[in-house]
Design an enzyme around this catalytic site. Sequence first.
Site, short mmCIF file in Angstrom:
data_model
loop_
_atom_site.label_atom_id
_atom_site.label_comp_id
_atom_site.label_asym_id
_atom_site.label_seq_id
_atom_site.Cartn_x
_atom_site.Cartn_y
_atom_site.Cartn_z
N GLU A 198 48.92 75.35 30.56
CA GLU A 198 49.17 75.28 32.00
C GLU A 198 48.52 76.51 32.61
OE1 GLU A 198 52.83 72.36 32.18
OE2 GLU A 198 53.10 74.28 33.16
N CYS A 201 51.04 79.95 40.63
CA CYS A 201 49.92 79.11 40.17
C CYS A 201 49.56 78.11 41.25
CB CYS A 201 50.27 78.41 38.87
SG CYS A 201 51.81 77.53 38.93
P1 NAD Z 1 47.62 85.78 30.95
O1 NAD Z 1 46.70 84.71 30.49
O2 NAD Z 1 47.08 87.15 31.13
O3 NAD Z 1 48.86 85.91 29.94
C1 NAD Z 1 49.71 84.84 29.64
C2 NAD Z 1 50.39 85.09 28.31
O4 NAD Z 1 49.43 85.03 27.26
C3 NAD Z 1 51.06 86.46 28.18
O5 NAD Z 1 52.28 86.30 27.53
C4 NAD Z 1 50.06 87.23 27.33
O6 NAD Z 1 50.65 88.29 26.60
C5 NAD Z 1 49.56 86.15 26.40
N1 NAD Z 1 48.25 86.39 25.77
C6 NAD Z 1 47.23 87.17 26.22
N2 NAD Z 1 46.18 87.11 25.36
C7 NAD Z 1 46.55 86.28 24.34
C8 NAD Z 1 45.90 85.81 23.16
N3 NAD Z 1 44.64 86.17 22.85
N4 NAD Z 1 46.56 84.95 22.36
C9 NAD Z 1 47.81 84.55 22.66
N5 NAD Z 1 48.49 84.97 23.77
C10 NAD Z 1 47.86 85.83 24.61
O7 NAD Z 1 48.26 85.24 32.31
P2 NAD Z 1 49.33 85.96 33.26
O8 NAD Z 1 48.67 87.06 34.01
O9 NAD Z 1 50.58 86.24 32.53
O10 NAD Z 1 49.67 84.77 34.27
C11 NAD Z 1 48.93 84.48 35.41
C12 NAD Z 1 48.14 83.20 35.23
O11 NAD Z 1 49.02 82.14 34.85
C13 NAD Z 1 47.49 82.72 36.53
O12 NAD Z 1 46.19 82.24 36.25
C14 NAD Z 1 48.40 81.59 36.98
O13 NAD Z 1 47.78 80.66 37.83
C15 NAD Z 1 48.79 81.00 35.66
N6 NAD Z 1 50.03 80.22 35.76
C16 NAD Z 1 49.95 78.86 35.65
C17 NAD Z 1 51.10 78.09 35.78
C18 NAD Z 1 51.05 76.60 35.69
O14 NAD Z 1 52.10 75.99 35.63
N7 NAD Z 1 49.88 75.95 35.67
C19 NAD Z 1 52.32 78.71 36.03
C20 NAD Z 1 52.38 80.10 36.14
C21 NAD Z 1 51.21 80.85 36.00
#
Ligand code: NAD
Length: 455
Positions: A227, A261
């Site tokens: 997501e 998001c």
């Molecule tokens: P992010 O991708 O930086 O991090 C998300 C999660 O992934 C964190 O827990 C992080 O520690 C982990 N992560 C980072 N690198 C990783 C790796 N290599 N392997 C496994 N896990 C890893 O995103 P964020 O800053 O936490 O969130 C913001 C983003 O999320 C925005 O793009 C937003 O639009 C999206 N978002 C989408 C939805 C949806 O329902 N579509 C909902 C909320 C947020």
Amino acid sequence: MLSVRNPATGATIAELRQDDAQSVSEKYFAAHTAQPAWAAQPLSARLDALRRFRDALTSDVERLAAVLTSETGKPIRQSRNEIKGSTGRIDFFLESTEKAIAVRDVHNAAGMREQISHEPLGVVANISAWNYPYFVGSNVFVPALLTGNAVLYKPSEFATLTGIEIGKLLHRSGIPQHIFAVLVGDGAIGSELIKQPIDGVFFTGSYATGQRIAREVGPRMLKLQLELGGKDPIYVREDVDIAVAAASLADGAMYNTGQSCCSVERIYVHQTIYEDFVRAFVKEVAGFKRGDPTADDTYIGPLTRAPQIDVLERQVADAVAKGAKLRLGGTRLPPPGQWFSPTVLTDVDHSMDVMREESFGPIIGIQEVPNDEEAVRLMNDTEYGLTAGVYTKDQQQANQILSQLRAGSVYWNCCDRVSPRLPWSGIGHSGVGLTLSTYGIETFTRPKAWHLKSA
Ligand code: NAD
């Protein structure tokens, strides 16, 4: 150690011991060992535990909201709204799971009976974002637990205190320790987690991280749901009540300081009302109170992640250099804390990053359009496809426009909205798979086909 900082003040508020490769592996094997007994319990026992969790959230809103605000900077009223809202989503899962996963008789004739059962996946990874940790977390771990899975939950490093609170409440509600385990750490720990022989990955976060996870997990043929982000557009037709539309869209763009998001990230306005709409929109945004997120009347808080300020600054500079007009804000604010002033750009077009890349902050581009066809073309001119919508009094025309939009969710006269009863999904860079609705319960199960012939 993982340092937790308050984005409003810059102060370090906690130092947490992180997981490491060994503890991640131990938590996986403990979950793997415990999961069959959890799945063998009657559904009523799992429902009872999650019902107690829902009640525990309800009776602890004030304390939990304060924790969430302290580590993300989310304005306190919005933190309370999120926690209360997530109890409504849990209610939906409590009411709907039994029917969603009941054994289905699909054929019975001439001694041949065919049935579908729903088996748990096993041990699933729930890697979560910080912007709505209660919403995006519970969309996954509640139905995953109810359907008999064990969950390894990796909250964002920017919402870890909340993740730990969620873990404590679940355990106190009767979810066994090894069936829901919290992993503390940043992306490196998320990366360790997906190396384990897990049975599914449910990720919420950015497109960039989603892509990395897909590359790692793809060859292993696991259940994978991503997501991801959005660049969500709204079209305002010429027949709207301008003040009403402007107020609704200003909220849709700036709620949670634009870090949703499904925040409205692009607005297209019919040329006959463009200037009037811009004036009304700027007035709304200028009226939002920015400041201390612990104050009840604050609407705009700091940015949770400091590097996003650079992204916003670059988008403003790029847009202005290409001819956009800055109608409000446009600047980072001095420390302490991580702040960007609510920003409205007009005279924008699709050559500008602000109309193409996810902003994830309190900034909006408003573009003038000559007709419905051009609005639809521009709304679909994106690699994302999370939500999109139209504001108009004409329902027939709205249906006509919504049917052409390439997005997981479409809105008529509303925006920035999620319902537990409807599937939440994205197209393109917004992800694969879905949560919520009864599909978002089934998705944590593997349908098993039974061919039963009586002798
Ligand atoms: P992010 O991708 O930086 O991090 C998300 C999660 O992934 C964190 O827990 C992080 O520690 C982990 N992560 C980072 N690198 C990783 C790796 N290599 N392997 C496994 N896990 C890893 O995103 P964020 O800053 O936490 O969130 C913001 C983003 O999320 C925005 O793009 C937003 O639009 C999206 N978002 C989408 C939805 C949806 O329902 N579509 C909902 C909320 C947020």
